[in-house]
Design an enzyme around this catalytic site. Structure first.
Site, PDB file in Angstrom:
ATOM      1  N   THR A 105      30.606  12.556  68.767  1.00  0.00           N
ATOM      2  CA  THR A 105      30.022  11.311  68.267  1.00  0.00           C
ATOM      3  C   THR A 105      31.018  10.731  67.271  1.00  0.00           C
ATOM      4  OG1 THR A 105      27.766  12.130  68.482  1.00  0.00           O
ATOM      5  CG2 THR A 105      28.106  10.318  66.941  1.00  0.00           C
ATOM      6  N   ARG A 161      16.547  11.628  77.825  1.00  0.00           N
ATOM      7  CA  ARG A 161      16.639  11.925  76.388  1.00  0.00           C
ATOM      8  C   ARG A 161      17.511  10.897  75.682  1.00  0.00           C
ATOM      9  NH1 ARG A 161      20.940  13.294  72.451  1.00  0.00           N
ATOM     10  NH2 ARG A 161      19.943  14.512  70.824  1.00  0.00           N
ATOM     11  N   ASP A 216      19.755  10.277  68.288  1.00  0.00           N
ATOM     12  CA  ASP A 216      19.658   9.503  67.053  1.00  0.00           C
ATOM     13  C   ASP A 216      20.561   8.280  67.027  1.00  0.00           C
ATOM     14  OD1 ASP A 216      21.736  11.616  66.978  1.00  0.00           O
ATOM     15  OD2 ASP A 216      22.298  10.611  65.128  1.00  0.00           O
ATOM     16  N   THR A 262      26.228  11.931  62.197  1.00  0.00           N
ATOM     17  CA  THR A 262      26.579  12.731  63.368  1.00  0.00           C
ATOM     18  C   THR A 262      25.962  14.113  63.181  1.00  0.00           C
ATOM     19  OG1 THR A 262      28.413  13.841  64.510  1.00  0.00           O
ATOM     20  CG2 THR A 262      28.791  13.261  62.226  1.00  0.00           C
ATOM     21  N   GLY A 263      25.699  14.793  64.279  1.00  0.00           N
ATOM     22  CA  GLY A 263      25.104  16.126  64.148  1.00  0.00           C
ATOM     23  C   GLY A 263      23.957  16.317  65.113  1.00  0.00           C
ATOM     24  N   HIS A 264      22.983  17.147  64.730  1.00  0.00           N
ATOM     25  CA  HIS A 264      21.861  17.442  65.617  1.00  0.00           C
ATOM     26  C   HIS A 264      20.889  16.261  65.636  1.00  0.00           C
ATOM     27  CE1 HIS A 264      18.016  19.458  66.868  1.00  0.00           C
ATOM     28  NE2 HIS A 264      18.842  19.740  67.852  1.00  0.00           N
TER      29      HIS A 264
END
Length: 310
Positions: A160, A188, A191, A211-213
């Site tokens: 990302t 799906r 975010d 950025t991340g989960h």
């Protein structure tokens, strides 16, 4: 009326960056930050600068932004206008499409087939899907299909990308773009395309890109949470750390953020192992990947070494 010193900060995704890919990530975020800063130096807007920086990383095979099924968001802190796209395919630069959603429609988020039709209407050229898949992604996808694979392990090496900027008029903007999770459930959406989660920009406080989960980021509305902390008087660094810490303790999620506030102070913070980032202010370039790592170069020096292909 004093003119603001322009600042741009970019990230190339938080997670685990494999050793042999580090230099590519460093070079990619540095190039993007320099391109965005050039736009600001020529009097361009913060929105122009973040779009240019993100486009540079979408075109860079080290990051998975600009691959297969993509989400992107852009936001203008002057009037809170925002545009986003999700699940778009066969387009090299989803950030460009997100900006067109912001500027040419009354809507904020277009998805899938509708986004595709809008892209056609706007004359955005299509790219064959297979051109947008790097060999690394294909390998990762195959590995994830093996019975004993652990997709989570591969998710840590993600791409990302994002940018935040403040221009000489004091306007802020953010942009975020991703190729998303591999081997995800059909339908799906993460975010990135969600305002307040993947990014947020407001001249009254600042701008951030995350950025991340993705699921964890959405649960705490991370981008907006950071700006909320800055509105309470926290510095960008403290606001970022506080929000990341809350996400970790409350929902067990890891991630990274870049932030700039309305005074032009900035931060690049993460709770993952690594996050590639770069920032330019006062003709100084700063960049790093590991916690505590911060290299500094003069912009002219960085541009010269880029020209030499270093």
């Amino acid at each position: 009326f004093s003119r603001m010193k322009p600042v741009i900060v970019v990230h190339g995704g938080a997670g685990r960056i494999f050793k042999e890919r580090e230099e590519g990530y460093r070079a990619g975020v540095v190039r993007a930050a320099l391109r965005g800063y050039r736009v600001l130096g020529q009097g361009g807007s913060a929105v122009d600068a973040v779009e240019e920086a993100v486009r540079s990383m979408e075109d860079d095979p080290h990051f998975n932004a600009g691959e297969v099924e993509m989400d992107a968001i852009i936001m203008d802190g002057k009037n809170l206008d925002s545009g986003a796209v999700s699940a778009v395919k066969c387009i090299a630069n989803p950030i460009k499409l997100a900006r067109l959603v912001m500027e040419k429609t009354k809507h904020m988020l277009l998805t899938d087939h509708g986004a595709h039709l809008f892209a056609q209407t706007m004359g955005i050229p299509e790219v064959p899907g297979e051109k947008l898949i790097t060999e690394r992604s294909r390998e990762r996808w195959k590995k994830n299909l093996e019975p004993d694979s652990n997709p989570e392990e591969f998710q840590k090496d993600l791409g990302t990308v994002g940018a935040v900027a403040i221009d000489s008029e004091g306007n802020v903007a953010c942009a975020t773009s991703t190729g998303g999770l591999s081997n995800k459930l059909i339908g799906r959406v993460g975010d990135t395309a969600c305002i307040g989660s993947g990014g947020y920009a407001d001249n009254h406080s600042g701008a951030t890109s995350t950025t991340g989960h993705g699921e964890s980021i959405m649960k705490v509305v991370l981008a907006r949470l950071i700006l909320h902390h800055m509105e309470q008087g926290m510095s960008p660094e403290v606001a970022a750390d506080t929000a990341l810490d809350y996400m970790k303790t409350r929902v067990g999620g890891l991630g990274g953020v870049i932030v700039v506030n309305k005074a032009g102070e900035w931060a690049a913070r993460f709770s993952t192992k690594q996050m590639s980032w770069a920032a330019v202010e006062d003709d100084n370039l700063h960049f790093g990947i590991y916690a505590g790592e911060k290299h500094t170069k003069l912009v002219d020096e960085a541009l010269a070494s880029e020209r030499e292909g270093l």
